[in-house]
Design a protein around this motif. Sequence first.
Motif, PDB file in Angstrom:
ATOM      1  N   LYS A 132       0.927  -1.130  -0.039  1.00  0.00           N
ATOM      2  CA  LYS A 132       0.064   0.034   0.131  1.00  0.00           C
ATOM      3  C   LYS A 132       1.001   1.467  -0.041  1.00  0.00           C
ATOM      4  CE  LYS A 132      -3.669   2.225   2.625  1.00  0.00           C
ATOM      5  NZ  LYS A 132      -4.667   2.228   3.793  1.00  0.00           N
ATOM      6  N   ALA A 133       1.792   1.350   0.747  1.00  0.00           N
ATOM      7  CA  ALA A 133       2.890   2.405   0.779  1.00  0.00           C
ATOM      8  C   ALA A 133       3.690   2.594  -0.474  1.00  0.00           C
ATOM      9  CB  ALA A 133       3.908   2.319   2.104  1.00  0.00           C
ATOM     10  N   ARG A 134       3.878   1.450  -0.973  1.00  0.00           N
ATOM     11  CA  ARG A 134       4.845   1.711  -2.395  1.00  0.00           C
ATOM     12  C   ARG A 134       4.010   2.276  -3.269  1.00  0.00           C
ATOM     13  NH1 ARG A 134       4.815  -2.145  -6.062  1.00  0.00           N
ATOM     14  NH2 ARG A 134       3.982  -3.857  -4.886  1.00  0.00           N
ATOM     15  N   LEU A 135       2.915   1.597  -3.302  1.00  0.00           N
ATOM     16  CA  LEU A 135       1.676   1.987  -4.781  1.00  0.00           C
ATOM     17  C   LEU A 135       1.048   3.175  -4.444  1.00  0.00           C
ATOM     18  CD1 LEU A 135       0.117  -1.382  -5.320  1.00  0.00           C
ATOM     19  CD2 LEU A 135       1.704  -0.133  -6.716  1.00  0.00           C
ATOM     20  N   GLY A 136       1.009   3.770  -3.413  1.00  0.00           N
ATOM     21  CA  GLY A 136       0.461   5.271  -2.789  1.00  0.00           C
ATOM     22  C   GLY A 136      -0.881   5.366  -3.609  1.00  0.00           C
ATOM     23  N   SER A 137      -1.442   6.233  -4.430  1.00  0.00           N
ATOM     24  CA  SER A 137      -2.438   6.615  -4.732  1.00  0.00           C
ATOM     25  C   SER A 137      -3.099   5.402  -5.813  1.00  0.00           C
ATOM     26  CB  SER A 137      -2.744   7.789  -5.365  1.00  0.00           C
ATOM     27  OG  SER A 137      -1.517   7.928  -6.597  1.00  0.00           O
ATOM     28  N   ASP A 138      -2.227   4.576  -6.193  1.00  0.00           N
ATOM     29  CA  ASP A 138      -2.621   3.468  -7.145  1.00  0.00           C
ATOM     30  C   ASP A 138      -3.281   2.394  -6.479  1.00  0.00           C
ATOM     31  OD1 ASP A 138      -1.927   4.954  -9.470  1.00  0.00           O
ATOM     32  OD2 ASP A 138      -0.020   4.145  -9.230  1.00  0.00           O
ATOM     33  N   TRP A 139      -3.077   2.354  -5.092  1.00  0.00           N
ATOM     34  CA  TRP A 139      -3.562   1.410  -4.243  1.00  0.00           C
ATOM     35  C   TRP A 139      -5.260   1.551  -4.018  1.00  0.00           C
ATOM     36  CZ3 TRP A 139      -1.964  -3.056  -1.749  1.00  0.00           C
ATOM     37  CH2 TRP A 139      -3.032  -3.566  -0.977  1.00  0.00           C
ATOM     38  N   VAL A 140      -5.905   0.311  -4.213  1.00  0.00           N
ATOM     39  CA  VAL A 140      -7.217   0.370  -4.208  1.00  0.00           C
ATOM     40  C   VAL A 140      -7.607  -0.101  -2.587  1.00  0.00           C
ATOM     41  CG1 VAL A 140      -9.366  -0.783  -5.170  1.00  0.00           C
ATOM     42  CG2 VAL A 140      -7.498  -0.522  -6.510  1.00  0.00           C
ATOM     43  N   ASP A 141      -8.145   0.619  -1.977  1.00  0.00           N
ATOM     44  CA  ASP A 141      -8.370   0.618  -0.695  1.00  0.00           C
ATOM     45  C   ASP A 141      -9.722  -0.331  -0.218  1.00  0.00           C
ATOM     46  OD1 ASP A 141      -8.317   0.584   2.183  1.00  0.00           O
ATOM     47  OD2 ASP A 141      -8.344   2.685   2.342  1.00  0.00           O
ATOM     48  N   SER A 142      -9.947  -1.490  -0.779  1.00  0.00           N
ATOM     49  CA  SER A 142     -10.947  -2.272  -0.618  1.00  0.00           C
ATOM     50  C   SER A 142     -11.507  -2.560   0.897  1.00  0.00           C
ATOM     51  CB  SER A 142     -10.828  -3.568  -1.245  1.00  0.00           C
ATOM     52  OG  SER A 142      -9.584  -4.305  -0.939  1.00  0.00           O
ATOM     53  N   GLY A 143     -10.340  -2.550   1.808  1.00  0.00           N
ATOM     54  CA  GLY A 143     -10.645  -3.004   3.323  1.00  0.00           C
ATOM     55  C   GLY A 143     -10.585  -4.396   3.223  1.00  0.00           C
ATOM     56  N   LEU A 144     -10.164  -4.995   2.295  1.00  0.00           N
ATOM     57  CA  LEU A 144     -10.296  -6.670   2.600  1.00  0.00           C
ATOM     58  C   LEU A 144      -8.859  -7.002   3.015  1.00  0.00           C
ATOM     59  CD1 LEU A 144     -12.041  -7.598  -0.763  1.00  0.00           C
ATOM     60  CD2 LEU A 144     -13.030  -7.542   1.796  1.00  0.00           C
ATOM     61  N   LEU A 145      -8.826  -8.004   3.792  1.00  0.00           N
ATOM     62  CA  LEU A 145      -7.711  -8.833   4.389  1.00  0.00           C
ATOM     63  C   LEU A 145      -6.840  -9.324   3.347  1.00  0.00           C
ATOM     64  CD1 LEU A 145      -6.088  -9.654   6.766  1.00  0.00           C
ATOM     65  CD2 LEU A 145      -7.432 -11.727   6.790  1.00  0.00           C
ATOM     66  N   PHE A 146      -7.429 -10.099   2.145  1.00  0.00           N
ATOM     67  CA  PHE A 146      -6.792 -10.720   1.217  1.00  0.00           C
ATOM     68  C   PHE A 146      -7.119 -10.013  -0.333  1.00  0.00           C
ATOM     69  CE2 PHE A 146      -7.504 -14.301   4.293  1.00  0.00           C
ATOM     70  CZ  PHE A 146      -5.994 -14.411   4.781  1.00  0.00           C
ATOM     71  N   THR A 147      -6.081  -9.616  -0.791  1.00  0.00           N
ATOM     72  CA  THR A 147      -6.465  -8.673  -2.151  1.00  0.00           C
ATOM     73  C   THR A 147      -5.665  -9.310  -3.074  1.00  0.00           C
ATOM     74  OG1 THR A 147      -4.835  -6.930  -1.620  1.00  0.00           O
ATOM     75  CG2 THR A 147      -7.159  -6.680  -0.482  1.00  0.00           C
ATOM     76  N   GLN A 148      -5.676  -8.360  -4.447  1.00  0.00           N
ATOM     77  CA  GLN A 148      -4.996  -8.626  -5.594  1.00  0.00           C
ATOM     78  C   GLN A 148      -3.774  -7.668  -5.130  1.00  0.00           C
ATOM     79  OE1 GLN A 148      -5.503 -10.249  -8.458  1.00  0.00           O
ATOM     80  NE2 GLN A 148      -7.704 -10.432  -8.443  1.00  0.00           N
ATOM     81  N   PRO A 149      -2.688  -7.782  -5.958  1.00  0.00           N
ATOM     82  CA  PRO A 149      -1.452  -7.142  -5.606  1.00  0.00           C
ATOM     83  C   PRO A 149      -1.440  -5.491  -5.529  1.00  0.00           C
ATOM     84  CG  PRO A 149      -0.904  -8.541  -7.062  1.00  0.00           C
ATOM     85  CD  PRO A 149      -2.321  -8.604  -7.184  1.00  0.00           C
ATOM     86  N   ASP A 150      -2.787  -4.838  -6.125  1.00  0.00           N
ATOM     87  CA  ASP A 150      -3.012  -3.700  -6.158  1.00  0.00           C
ATOM     88  C   ASP A 150      -4.150  -3.253  -4.851  1.00  0.00           C
ATOM     89  OD1 ASP A 150      -5.217  -4.386  -7.109  1.00  0.00           O
ATOM     90  OD2 ASP A 150      -5.472  -3.089  -8.746  1.00  0.00           O
ATOM     91  N   GLY A 151      -4.586  -4.203  -4.284  1.00  0.00           N
ATOM     92  CA  GLY A 151      -5.430  -4.054  -3.090  1.00  0.00           C
ATOM     93  C   GLY A 151      -6.885  -4.479  -3.541  1.00  0.00           C
ATOM     94  N   SER A 152      -7.216  -4.472  -4.696  1.00  0.00           N
ATOM     95  CA  SER A 152      -8.509  -4.888  -5.258  1.00  0.00           C
ATOM     96  C   SER A 152      -8.933  -6.210  -4.912  1.00  0.00           C
ATOM     97  CB  SER A 152      -8.706  -4.707  -6.778  1.00  0.00           C
ATOM     98  OG  SER A 152      -7.578  -5.569  -7.350  1.00  0.00           O
ATOM     99  N   PRO A 153     -10.249  -6.306  -4.867  1.00  0.00           N
ATOM    100  CA  PRO A 153     -10.892  -7.798  -4.357  1.00  0.00           C
ATOM    101  C   PRO A 153     -10.401  -8.869  -5.382  1.00  0.00           C
ATOM    102  CG  PRO A 153     -12.524  -6.172  -4.407  1.00  0.00           C
ATOM    103  CD  PRO A 153     -11.324  -5.544  -5.012  1.00  0.00           C
ATOM    104  N   LEU A 154     -10.074 -10.215  -4.477  1.00  0.00           N
ATOM    105  CA  LEU A 154      -9.808 -11.396  -5.272  1.00  0.00           C
ATOM    106  C   LEU A 154     -11.145 -11.857  -5.731  1.00  0.00           C
ATOM    107  CD1 LEU A 154      -7.788 -13.161  -2.448  1.00  0.00           C
ATOM    108  CD2 LEU A 154      -6.914 -12.302  -4.751  1.00  0.00           C
ATOM    109  N   HIS A 155     -10.613 -12.636  -6.881  1.00  0.00           N
ATOM    110  CA  HIS A 155     -12.064 -13.440  -7.573  1.00  0.00           C
ATOM    111  C   HIS A 155     -12.053 -14.707  -7.169  1.00  0.00           C
ATOM    112  CE1 HIS A 155     -14.985 -15.097 -10.610  1.00  0.00           C
ATOM    113  NE2 HIS A 155     -15.006 -13.963 -11.086  1.00  0.00           N
ATOM    114  N   PRO A 156     -13.138 -15.263  -6.493  1.00  0.00           N
ATOM    115  CA  PRO A 156     -12.929 -16.662  -5.905  1.00  0.00           C
ATOM    116  C   PRO A 156     -12.537 -17.701  -7.152  1.00  0.00           C
ATOM    117  CG  PRO A 156     -14.968 -15.534  -5.238  1.00  0.00           C
ATOM    118  CD  PRO A 156     -14.367 -14.549  -6.179  1.00  0.00           C
ATOM    119  N   ALA A 157     -12.977 -17.622  -8.095  1.00  0.00           N
ATOM    120  CA  ALA A 157     -12.531 -18.697  -9.221  1.00  0.00           C
ATOM    121  C   ALA A 157     -10.909 -18.490  -9.172  1.00  0.00           C
ATOM    122  CB  ALA A 157     -13.262 -18.351 -10.337  1.00  0.00           C
TER     123      ALA A 157
END
Length: 207
Positions: free
Chosen positions: A85-110
């Motif tokens: 999150k610190a490295r990506l700065g404004s590019d980080w997607v703040d989803s609030g999830l514990l497990f995410t994509q490398p950019d912070g966005s939600p994972l797809h279950p599939a």
Amino acid sequence: MNDPLYPLYHLIAHVGLRRGEACGQRRADTYLDAATLEVANQIVQYGWETGQSAPKTNSSEGLVALDANTVLVLRQHIACQDADKARLGSDWVDSGLLFTQPDGSPLHPADITERFYEIVRQAGLPPIRLHDLRHGAATLALAAGADMKVVQAMLRHSSITVTMDTYTTVLPEIALSAAEATAKLIPRSTSRPRQLGTGVDQPSPSE
């Protein structure tokens, strides 16, 4: 353990979360100081599209206890996530999830399932479903002596009947272990009683 998704698979294998629950676990609902997490959110699929919602039934929600090693794994994971999150700065997607994509966005279950199958294949293991990790967590808990009600709470089944019906195949082995453990607690004499007038040790009628 070097796979980025290892902490997610570790959590499922140790406390039996469902796939959607693990993907939807929020950091705000994860209480590592108290060694618990609250299952209050999940990611569900609508065809290929996904969305977030509360678990489908009230019984699916609740607090789940975490063992010390799982707490350590999650602390390390959160530290890595904070670094991303610190490295990506404004590019980080703040989803609030514990497990995410490398950019912070939600994972797809599939994607979680597909990656798990690839790990299993690379390891040369027999076919294992991701959902088998949930079953494994319950089976290991029962084998370790956990009460059936404790396992019901861990899996958040609607009734203990569901838990017992699901794990009935492991109950005989667990019952045998319990019987052996109980027998070891009963003090026994080191010598056998003798039958009167013979001087020969014989089993008592009560035996």
